[in-house]
Write a protein that holds these residues in place. Sequence first.
Motif, PDB file in Angstrom:
ATOM      1  N   LYS A 160      13.265  -2.437  56.115  1.00 28.39           N
ATOM      2  CA  LYS A 160      14.435  -1.601  56.313  1.00 28.39           C
ATOM      3  C   LYS A 160      14.548  -0.618  55.413  1.00 28.39           C
ATOM      4  O   LYS A 160      14.210  -0.801  54.348  1.00 28.39           O
ATOM      5  N   VAL A 161      15.367   0.170  55.820  1.00 33.57           N
ATOM      6  CA  VAL A 161      15.661   1.356  54.949  1.00 33.57           C
ATOM      7  C   VAL A 161      16.818   0.948  54.043  1.00 33.57           C
ATOM      8  O   VAL A 161      17.985   0.798  54.688  1.00 33.57           O
ATOM      9  N   CYS A 162      16.562   1.325  52.863  1.00 35.57           N
ATOM     10  CA  CYS A 162      17.669   1.090  51.830  1.00 35.57           C
ATOM     11  C   CYS A 162      17.704   2.411  50.879  1.00 35.57           C
ATOM     12  O   CYS A 162      16.861   2.477  50.166  1.00 35.57           O
ATOM     13  N   VAL A 163      18.573   3.203  51.002  1.00 30.77           N
ATOM     14  CA  VAL A 163      18.453   4.547  50.588  1.00 30.77           C
ATOM     15  C   VAL A 163      18.805   4.436  49.084  1.00 30.77           C
ATOM     16  O   VAL A 163      18.217   5.240  48.300  1.00 30.77           O
ATOM     17  N   ASP A 164      19.499   3.514  48.493  1.00 32.56           N
ATOM     18  CA  ASP A 164      19.800   3.200  47.336  1.00 32.56           C
ATOM     19  C   ASP A 164      18.709   2.926  46.315  1.00 32.56           C
ATOM     20  O   ASP A 164      18.546   3.021  45.308  1.00 32.56           O
ATOM     21  N   ASP A 165      17.703   1.995  46.901  1.00 34.33           N
ATOM     22  CA  ASP A 165      16.524   1.914  46.341  1.00 34.33           C
ATOM     23  C   ASP A 165      15.819   2.922  46.055  1.00 34.33           C
ATOM     24  O   ASP A 165      14.712   2.750  45.158  1.00 34.33           O
ATOM     25  N   TYR A 166      15.605   3.648  47.123  1.00 36.52           N
ATOM     26  CA  TYR A 166      14.656   4.905  47.304  1.00 36.52           C
ATOM     27  C   TYR A 166      15.190   5.909  45.946  1.00 36.52           C
ATOM     28  O   TYR A 166      14.317   6.418  45.106  1.00 36.52           O
ATOM     29  N   ILE A 167      16.538   6.001  45.985  1.00 34.73           N
ATOM     30  CA  ILE A 167      17.000   6.895  45.122  1.00 34.73           C
ATOM     31  C   ILE A 167      16.638   6.623  43.675  1.00 34.73           C
ATOM     32  O   ILE A 167      16.671   7.186  42.543  1.00 34.73           O
ATOM     33  N   LYS A 168      16.942   5.141  43.441  1.00 36.16           N
ATOM     34  CA  LYS A 168      16.732   4.524  42.121  1.00 36.16           C
ATOM     35  C   LYS A 168      15.218   4.735  41.704  1.00 36.16           C
ATOM     36  O   LYS A 168      15.001   5.266  40.490  1.00 36.16           O
ATOM     37  N   GLU A 169      14.303   4.616  42.515  1.00 37.19           N
ATOM     38  CA  GLU A 169      12.854   4.802  42.210  1.00 37.19           C
ATOM     39  C   GLU A 169      12.465   6.280  41.891  1.00 37.19           C
ATOM     40  O   GLU A 169      12.006   6.697  41.162  1.00 37.19           O
ATOM     41  N   LEU A 170      13.231   7.013  42.964  1.00 38.95           N
ATOM     42  CA  LEU A 170      12.937   8.497  42.718  1.00 38.95           C
ATOM     43  C   LEU A 170      13.569   8.954  41.261  1.00 38.95           C
ATOM     44  O   LEU A 170      12.817   9.795  40.711  1.00 38.95           O
ATOM     45  N   SER A 171      14.704   8.651  41.015  1.00 39.01           N
ATOM     46  CA  SER A 171      15.228   9.106  39.677  1.00 39.01           C
ATOM     47  C   SER A 171      14.626   8.586  38.570  1.00 39.01           C
ATOM     48  O   SER A 171      14.389   9.334  37.604  1.00 39.01           O
ATOM     49  N   ASP A 172      14.069   7.466  38.809  1.00 35.86           N
ATOM     50  CA  ASP A 172      13.126   6.798  37.497  1.00 35.86           C
ATOM     51  C   ASP A 172      12.097   7.259  37.303  1.00 35.86           C
ATOM     52  O   ASP A 172      11.530   7.943  36.366  1.00 35.86           O
ATOM     53  N   TRP A 173      11.199   8.049  38.295  1.00 33.41           N
ATOM     54  CA  TRP A 173       9.763   8.586  38.306  1.00 33.41           C
ATOM     55  C   TRP A 173      10.392   9.970  37.932  1.00 33.41           C
ATOM     56  O   TRP A 173       9.696  10.624  37.102  1.00 33.41           O
ATOM     57  N   GLU A 210      11.965   4.282  70.930  1.00 35.49           N
ATOM     58  CA  GLU A 210      13.460   4.234  70.762  1.00 35.49           C
ATOM     59  C   GLU A 210      13.805   5.281  69.882  1.00 35.49           C
ATOM     60  O   GLU A 210      14.121   5.085  68.517  1.00 35.49           O
ATOM     61  N   MET A 211      14.073   6.203  70.369  1.00 40.25           N
ATOM     62  CA  MET A 211      14.023   7.609  69.316  1.00 40.25           C
ATOM     63  C   MET A 211      15.387   7.883  68.535  1.00 40.25           C
ATOM     64  O   MET A 211      15.432   8.362  67.296  1.00 40.25           O
ATOM     65  N   GLN A 212      16.527   7.185  68.989  1.00 39.60           N
ATOM     66  CA  GLN A 212      17.783   7.341  68.125  1.00 39.60           C
ATOM     67  C   GLN A 212      17.600   6.349  67.010  1.00 39.60           C
ATOM     68  O   GLN A 212      18.256   6.949  65.959  1.00 39.60           O
ATOM     69  N   ASN A 213      17.028   5.380  67.185  1.00 38.45           N
ATOM     70  CA  ASN A 213      16.786   4.209  65.983  1.00 38.45           C
ATOM     71  C   ASN A 213      15.981   5.166  64.703  1.00 38.45           C
ATOM     72  O   ASN A 213      16.201   5.169  63.638  1.00 38.45           O
ATOM     73  N   LEU A 214      14.894   5.596  65.611  1.00 39.15           N
ATOM     74  CA  LEU A 214      14.040   6.650  64.369  1.00 39.15           C
ATOM     75  C   LEU A 214      14.616   7.641  63.660  1.00 39.15           C
ATOM     76  O   LEU A 214      14.508   7.617  62.508  1.00 39.15           O
ATOM     77  N   ILE A 215      15.496   8.312  64.418  1.00 39.53           N
ATOM     78  CA  ILE A 215      16.260   9.517  63.769  1.00 39.53           C
ATOM     79  C   ILE A 215      17.326   8.926  62.694  1.00 39.53           C
ATOM     80  O   ILE A 215      17.549   9.482  61.616  1.00 39.53           O
ATOM     81  N   LYS A 216      17.857   7.685  63.035  1.00 39.17           N
ATOM     82  CA  LYS A 216      18.712   7.348  62.044  1.00 39.17           C
ATOM     83  C   LYS A 216      18.045   6.752  60.789  1.00 39.17           C
ATOM     84  O   LYS A 216      18.592   6.987  59.739  1.00 39.17           O
ATOM     85  N   ASN A 217      16.871   6.262  61.089  1.00 40.28           N
ATOM     86  CA  ASN A 217      16.243   5.840  59.617  1.00 40.28           C
ATOM     87  C   ASN A 217      15.581   6.934  58.898  1.00 40.28           C
ATOM     88  O   ASN A 217      15.493   7.229  57.688  1.00 40.28           O
ATOM     89  N   TYR A 266      17.362   9.883  58.892  1.00 40.41           N
ATOM     90  CA  TYR A 266      18.435  10.316  58.298  1.00 40.41           C
ATOM     91  C   TYR A 266      18.802   9.699  57.123  1.00 40.41           C
ATOM     92  O   TYR A 266      19.233  10.380  56.061  1.00 40.41           O
ATOM     93  N   GLN A 267      18.482   8.444  57.115  1.00 39.96           N
ATOM     94  CA  GLN A 267      18.869   7.942  55.822  1.00 39.96           C
ATOM     95  C   GLN A 267      18.037   8.245  54.580  1.00 39.96           C
ATOM     96  O   GLN A 267      18.369   8.186  53.455  1.00 39.96           O
TER      97      GLN A 267
END
Length: 327
Positions: A79-92, A147-154, A156-157
């Motif tokens: 699942k997409v969790c943008v907060d986890d990605y931001i944290k890892e990106l910020s740490d790096w 399932e294009m709309q679901n792909l786009i939502k992911n 976007y996150q």
Amino acid sequence: MKKRIRGVIAGTALGDAMGMPTECWSQDKIKERFPEGIDRLYPASQNDIFGRTLEAGAVTDDTINTLMILNMLKKNHGKVCVDDYIKELSDWNENSGVSAYVSGPSTLKALDKIAKGVPVEEAGVTGTTNGAAMKIAPIGIVSDYREMQNLIKNVYQICLPTHNTKIAIAGASAVAAAVSYTVRGGSSIDEIWNIAYSAITAAQEYGYDFPSASLPFRMKQARKILDEEKRDEGSILKRLYDEIGTGMETIETIPCVFAIVELANGDTWKAAQLCAQIGWDTDTIGAISCGICGGMNPELPEKEVTLIEQVNGLDFNAMAEDVLSYV
């Protein structure tokens, strides 16, 4: 499917590492330095524009960010969790020691805003560069293009914190949809173009309306160059560089990516060589193009792939195994 997933991930790293030495070089400079073309991995040159001393096979932020998305998906069971990605990106960004030399301007600007308390939804409203598209391949792996709309939502996150603009989201969506198609067995060049256009259309309701030229029009112009030049690689690369642009803006990068995929006929190694010679943002165009090609034709040059794994401490088989269970 595991083989195709590995092809996408390893292909991304291959295109990145091949394009690294010529990043931000003009086509003329590349031709002068490599008159016979580029057919192997090279280290960064002594006059690297960023002052990097990277060895042959070293990857840059294109691959590093892609791996961050893979790690985020693994941590959150697909699942997409943008907060986890931001944290890892910020740490790096704070601790890597190389972020300032390899990260794109949209990402650095957005991270600075987030650190100062700007809401995530507002941090990326000027992010129009290719930093979204370069790292989006894992989203294409776990999202079904049917399932294009679901792909786009992911998509976007992932774009939200750094590239929350219509053009960046559209470009990233086109790439994610193409990757999704290839890992699910697709290999038709025509269908890849069609799916990319469909994704761009579906993504129009997302993102801040920052001014941009038409991405579909620019893509059609890039494909028109392929037709007019009758597969003459030198002429096509020259015209893409001169007429479409090969810089870090999404409006330039994405048309070139799909043109390279077709010019290489989906061959990952061929695409890597072409991208390394195209000029300007060679590593990012290479990473995205070769990621798509790696899904289409996962038979990669294993000597070069092994070198990339050794230099960067990576295991593409293990990565593919990790993400396979979430597809």
